[in-house]
Design an enzyme around this catalytic site. Sequence first.
Site, PDB file in Angstrom:
ATOM      1  N   HIS A 124       0.853  -1.186   0.000  1.00 41.71           N
ATOM      2  CA  HIS A 124       0.000   0.000   0.000  1.00 41.71           C
ATOM      3  C   HIS A 124       0.883   1.228   0.000  1.00 41.71           C
ATOM      4  O   HIS A 124       1.959   1.222   0.608  1.00 41.71           O
ATOM      5  CB  HIS A 124      -0.900   0.003   1.248  1.00 41.71           C
ATOM      6  CG  HIS A 124      -2.056   0.929   1.110  1.00 41.71           C
ATOM      7  ND1 HIS A 124      -1.968   2.257   1.408  1.00 41.71           N
ATOM      8  CD2 HIS A 124      -3.319   0.707   0.671  1.00 41.71           C
ATOM      9  CE1 HIS A 124      -3.138   2.824   1.171  1.00 41.71           C
ATOM     10  NE2 HIS A 124      -3.973   1.914   0.716  1.00 41.71           N
ATOM     11  N   ASP A 180      -7.945  -5.583   0.323  1.00 40.95           N
ATOM     12  CA  ASP A 180      -8.437  -6.452  -0.739  1.00 40.95           C
ATOM     13  C   ASP A 180      -8.040  -7.906  -0.574  1.00 40.95           C
ATOM     14  O   ASP A 180      -8.483  -8.769  -1.316  1.00 40.95           O
ATOM     15  CB  ASP A 180      -7.919  -5.956  -2.103  1.00 40.95           C
ATOM     16  CG  ASP A 180      -8.487  -4.597  -2.425  1.00 40.95           C
ATOM     17  OD1 ASP A 180      -9.685  -4.407  -2.190  1.00 40.95           O
ATOM     18  OD2 ASP A 180      -7.738  -3.731  -2.894  1.00 40.95           O
TER      19      ASP A 180
HETATM   20  N1  CMC Z   1       4.052  -7.630  -4.829  1.00 40.57           N
HETATM   21  C1  CMC Z   1       5.392  -7.574  -5.062  1.00 40.57           C
HETATM   22  N2  CMC Z   1       6.118  -6.452  -4.955  1.00 40.57           N
HETATM   23  C2  CMC Z   1       5.496  -5.335  -4.595  1.00 40.57           C
HETATM   24  C3  CMC Z   1       4.107  -5.317  -4.339  1.00 40.57           C
HETATM   25  C4  CMC Z   1       3.389  -6.514  -4.464  1.00 40.57           C
HETATM   26  N3  CMC Z   1       2.065  -6.528  -4.239  1.00 40.57           N
HETATM   27  N4  CMC Z   1       3.733  -4.041  -4.017  1.00 40.57           N
HETATM   28  C5  CMC Z   1       4.846  -3.305  -4.068  1.00 40.57           C
HETATM   29  N5  CMC Z   1       5.921  -4.078  -4.416  1.00 40.57           N
HETATM   30  C6  CMC Z   1       7.320  -3.628  -4.524  1.00 40.57           C
HETATM   31  C7  CMC Z   1       7.545  -2.871  -5.822  1.00 40.57           C
HETATM   32  O1  CMC Z   1       7.974  -3.724  -6.860  1.00 40.57           O
HETATM   33  C8  CMC Z   1       8.592  -1.876  -5.405  1.00 40.57           C
HETATM   34  O2  CMC Z   1       9.828  -2.542  -5.380  1.00 40.57           O
HETATM   35  P1  CMC Z   1      11.186  -1.727  -5.737  1.00 40.57           P
HETATM   36  O3  CMC Z   1      11.309  -0.642  -4.730  1.00 40.57           O
HETATM   37  O4  CMC Z   1      12.266  -2.765  -5.632  1.00 40.57           O
HETATM   38  O5  CMC Z   1      11.003  -1.203  -7.134  1.00 40.57           O
HETATM   39  C9  CMC Z   1       8.236  -1.540  -3.952  1.00 40.57           C
HETATM   40  O6  CMC Z   1       7.541  -2.688  -3.469  1.00 40.57           O
HETATM   41  C10 CMC Z   1       7.363  -0.304  -3.805  1.00 40.57           C
HETATM   42  O7  CMC Z   1       6.235  -0.466  -4.651  1.00 40.57           O
HETATM   43  P2  CMC Z   1       5.574   0.713  -5.502  1.00 40.57           P
HETATM   44  O8  CMC Z   1       4.824   0.149  -6.643  1.00 40.57           O
HETATM   45  O9  CMC Z   1       6.628   1.754  -5.801  1.00 40.57           O
HETATM   46  O10 CMC Z   1       4.605   1.316  -4.397  1.00 40.57           O
HETATM   47  P3  CMC Z   1       3.320   2.194  -4.681  1.00 40.57           P
HETATM   48  O11 CMC Z   1       3.079   2.920  -3.425  1.00 40.57           O
HETATM   49  O12 CMC Z   1       3.494   3.009  -5.922  1.00 40.57           O
HETATM   50  O13 CMC Z   1       2.189   1.121  -4.974  1.00 40.57           O
HETATM   51  C11 CMC Z   1       0.420  -0.426  -4.673  1.00 40.57           C
HETATM   52  C12 CMC Z   1       1.238   0.709  -4.033  1.00 40.57           C
HETATM   53  C13 CMC Z   1      -0.779  -0.722  -3.759  1.00 40.57           C
HETATM   54  C14 CMC Z   1      -0.114   0.026  -6.045  1.00 40.57           C
HETATM   55  C15 CMC Z   1       1.318  -1.690  -4.816  1.00 40.57           C
HETATM   56  O14 CMC Z   1       1.739  -2.130  -3.538  1.00 40.57           O
HETATM   57  C16 CMC Z   1       0.622  -2.826  -5.565  1.00 40.57           C
HETATM   58  O15 CMC Z   1       0.648  -2.844  -6.798  1.00 40.57           O
HETATM   59  N6  CMC Z   1      -0.047  -3.767  -4.826  1.00 40.57           N
HETATM   60  C17 CMC Z   1      -0.840  -4.804  -5.461  1.00 40.57           C
HETATM   61  C18 CMC Z   1      -2.182  -4.212  -5.857  1.00 40.57           C
HETATM   62  C19 CMC Z   1      -3.092  -4.005  -4.660  1.00 40.57           C
HETATM   63  O16 CMC Z   1      -3.235  -4.858  -3.800  1.00 40.57           O
HETATM   64  N7  CMC Z   1      -3.764  -2.822  -4.641  1.00 40.57           N
HETATM   65  C20 CMC Z   1      -4.753  -2.503  -3.613  1.00 40.57           C
HETATM   66  C21 CMC Z   1      -4.355  -1.334  -2.766  1.00 40.57           C
HETATM   67  S1  CMC Z   1      -5.410  -1.213  -1.302  1.00 40.57           S
HETATM   68  C22 CMC Z   1      -6.973  -0.818  -1.893  1.00 40.57           C
HETATM   69  C23 CMC Z   1      -7.054   0.558  -2.403  1.00 40.57           C
HETATM   70  O17 CMC Z   1      -6.880   1.505  -1.616  1.00 40.57           O
HETATM   71  O18 CMC Z   1      -7.337   0.717  -3.582  1.00 40.57           O
END
Ligand code: CMC
Length: 433
Positions: free
Chosen positions: A311, A368
Site C-alpha cells: 500500500h 483487498d
Molecule cells: N508484490 C510484489 N512487490 C510489490 C508489491 C506486491 N504486491 N507491491 C509493491 N511491491 C514492490 C515494488 O515492486 C517496489 O519494489 P522496488 O522498490 O524494488 O522497485 C516496492 O515494493 C514499492 O512499490 P511501488 O509500486 O513503488 O509502491 P506504490 O506505493 O506506488 O504502490 C500499490 C502501491 C498498492 C499500487 C502496490 O503495492 C501494488 O501494486 N499492490 C498490489 C495491488 C493491490 O493490492 N492494490 C490494492 C491497494 S489497497 C486498496 C485501495 O486503496 O485501492
Amino acid sequence: MENKTKLKGTAKLQIDNKTVELPIYEGTAGPDVIDVKKLYAETGHFTLDPGFTSTGSCESQITFIDGEKGELLHRGYPIDQLAEQADFIEVCYLLYYGELPKRDESRAFRRALTYHTMLDSQIDKFFEGFRRDSHPMAMMAGTVGALSAFYPDAMDVNDPEQRRLSSYRLIAKMPTLAARAYKYSIGQPFVYPRNELGYAENFLRMCFSVPAEDYVPNPVLTDAMDKIFILHADHEQNASTSTVRLAGSSGTHPFAAVSAGISSLWGPSHGGANQACLEMLQEIGTVDRIPDYVRRAKDKSDPFRLMGFGHRVYKNFDPRAKVMQKTAREVLDDLGVKTPLLKVAQELEKIALEDEYFVEKKLYPNVDFYSGIILNAIGFPTSMFTVLFALARTAGWVSQLNEMNQDKTQRIGRPRQIYTGAPRRDYVSADHR
Ligand code: CMC
C-alpha cells in the site's frame, strides 16, 4: 469548512542566490506540511512529484491514516470500532456531517435516504444498451454519469441544499444501480428496492431475489456485507477520491464527478485489486504452489505482483485487513463453505510476512486480500467485487466533495509539468518531411 491548520515555522529553500521562506503548517495528526503555493510566484519554479508521494492536495477533516502504525480514523474514530459497533448508514452520516448521529438524527437520515432509492425508469433503458458481458464497472461509470442528466435541479455546488440532495441521492441509488448491473449481466429481471429493509439487506435482496423465489436474508451475511461497506467507506486522498475532487473542482455535476471516481477505482492498482486478488488465489489453488508465486512476485523481470499486498500509505498491517480476515472466517463457518481459498490466503500471508523481500519493503496484506473470499462465499462473481467497493466508497466521495465545496481556499485543480518534448519548430509541409 473552517480551515484549522496552525503555522508552526518556516522552511528555507535556496535557489541560486535567492532564499525563499515557505510556511510550515501542522494539522491535528500526521506529518507537518511545507506550503509551496507561492513558490512559482516567488521563484519561477514548480515542484515535481509524479504519483504525489510527497504532495498534499488539500486540507481535510474527514479521514486520517497513520501508515506506520497501521491506523485508520474516520472523524477521529478507529475503523475497527466502527466496523464492530456502528452500521454503514451511521458511518455515512459521520463522514458527511462530522459527528455520529443522535437517535433522532439517525432516524431522519435513514428515512431521507429511503426516499431516493429508486431510479428513473428511463435508466433501465441505458442498461439495455449494454452488452450482457459488459464489465459491471463500465456499466456503473456509464449509468452514474448518465444520472446527472436526470438531476439538473442539483447542479449548483455552491448551494448546500443541492449538495446534500445529490449526496443523499448517490448514497441511496448506488445499491439499486449496482444490483441492476449484476442482474443485467446474468440476464435476470431487475428487483426493486424495499424501503423497510436495512441498506445491506436491501442490496443483497436486489441482487439475489428472483421473481420465482424471494431472498431469505441471512444475518451473518447481512452483517458481513455491512462491515465490508464500512471498511471501504473512505480512505482520504486515494486515486479515486482525488479524481472526484479534481473533477469536482471545476464545479461539475456531483454525479459526473463520482462517475470519474468510479473509473479511477476500476484499475487493478486500486479498487480492481479485490477482483485480481481472488483470481490470483484461485489460480494458485493449492498451498504447495505458493512458493512459486512468491518467487515470481519478487522477480523484477516478471510483472506479476502479489495482489492484495502493499500500500502507498500503510507500512504496517492495513487495519481493514484484520477485520476482513475475521469476517471471512465467520462467513465461511456460517455457510459451512469448505473452500481452499482461505487456507491458501492464510498460508500466503504467513510466507510473505516472513520473507525478507516483503519485510524489507514493508509489504503487508491490504483491504483487498480477504474481501474477495467473503464476497465469493456470499455469491458474487469476481467482476462485481469492485462495484461493491464503489458502492461503499460513494459515502467518502460525496463527503470529500461536500467538504471541498465548503473550503474557501478551493480553486480548480491544475497540476503543472516539466516539459521535455520538442522545442519550438516551424510546420513542415508533407512534401518536405
Ligand atoms: N508484490 C510484489 N512487490 C510489490 C508489491 C506486491 N504486491 N507491491 C509493491 N511491491 C514492490 C515494488 O515492486 C517496489 O519494489 P522496488 O522498490 O524494488 O522497485 C516496492 O515494493 C514499492 O512499490 P511501488 O509500486 O513503488 O509502491 P506504490 O506505493 O506506488 O504502490 C500499490 C502501491 C498498492 C499500487 C502496490 O503495492 C501494488 O501494486 N499492490 C498490489 C495491488 C493491490 O493490492 N492494490 C490494492 C491497494 S489497497 C486498496 C485501495 O486503496 O485501492
